[in-house]
Design a protein around this motif. Structure first.
Motif, mmCIF file in Angstrom:
data_model
loop_
_atom_site.group_PDB
_atom_site.id
_atom_site.type_symbol
_atom_site.label_atom_id
_atom_site.label_comp_id
_atom_site.label_asym_id
_atom_site.label_seq_id
_atom_site.Cartn_x
_atom_site.Cartn_y
_atom_site.Cartn_z
ATOM 1 N N GLU A 6 0.804 -1.188 -0.023
ATOM 2 C CA GLU A 6 0.095 0.017 0.131
ATOM 3 C C GLU A 6 0.789 1.312 -0.112
ATOM 4 N N CYS A 22 -2.677 0.171 -3.994
ATOM 5 C CA CYS A 22 -2.288 -1.059 -3.620
ATOM 6 C C CYS A 22 -1.711 -1.763 -4.799
ATOM 7 N N TRP A 36 -10.370 -3.195 0.424
ATOM 8 C CA TRP A 36 -9.611 -2.508 1.470
ATOM 9 C C TRP A 36 -10.185 -2.901 3.065
ATOM 10 N N ARG A 45 -10.578 -4.901 13.061
ATOM 11 C CA ARG A 45 -10.492 -4.486 11.723
ATOM 12 C C ARG A 45 -11.736 -4.603 10.963
ATOM 13 N N TYR A 95 -5.775 -1.342 5.075
ATOM 14 C CA TYR A 95 -5.031 -2.648 4.765
ATOM 15 C C TYR A 95 -5.614 -3.057 3.237
ATOM 16 N N TRP A 111 -2.833 -10.091 2.257
ATOM 17 C CA TRP A 111 -3.106 -9.023 3.102
ATOM 18 C C TRP A 111 -1.696 -7.993 2.684
ATOM 19 N N GLN A 113 0.584 -4.693 4.248
ATOM 20 C CA GLN A 113 1.159 -4.526 5.346
ATOM 21 C C GLN A 113 0.639 -3.331 6.194
ATOM 22 N N GLY A 114 -0.056 -2.527 5.538
ATOM 23 C CA GLY A 114 -1.023 -1.498 6.054
ATOM 24 C C GLY A 114 -0.313 0.012 5.822
#
Length: 121
Positions: A6, A22, A36, A45, A95, A111, A113-114
């Motif tokens: 991201e 992303c 997302w 989350r 994320y 996923w 890593q944010g």
């Protein structure tokens, strides 16, 4: 190695805009649902938005409908989240996710890593 990376997070004032990206590498996600999620401090989350590959069908959390727009560029293996009219309650780590299924499950196969998004009042 499969990676979702991201970018585009940051600090913005309430009412402002940000665009998250992303980028996927290691495999092609062209047939996957992309989406997302976000996680605020002390909270679970939560789903934000998702988009299919085949027909561009989209889904949004009620809290972001009309303000956020998800899109994808399959040629670039990239998905975007345009966030407008941001509110302090949008502050969270965002994320990126990818999964074969629709709707996007709570635990997608992949996923990122944010990236931190902070909205000041």
């Amino acid at each position: 190695q499969v990676q979702l990376v991201e970018s585009g997070g940051g600090l913005v004032q309430a009412g402002g805009s940000l665009r998250l990206s992303c980028a996927a590498s290691g495999r092609t996600f062209s047939s996957y649902v992309r989406g997302w999620f976000r996680q605020a401090p002390g909270k679970e989350r939560e789903f934000v938005a998702a988009i299919t590959r085949s027909d561009g069908r989209t889904g949004y959390a009620d809290s972001v409908k009309g303000r956020f727009t998800i899109s994808r560029d399959n040629a670039k293996n990239t998905v975007y989240l345009q966030m407008n009219s941001l509110k302090p309650e949008d502050t969270a780590v965002y994320y990126c996710a990818a999964d074969p299924g629709w709707p996007l499950p709570k635990r997608p196969a992949y996923w990122g890593q944010g990236t931190q998004v902070t909205v000041s009042s």
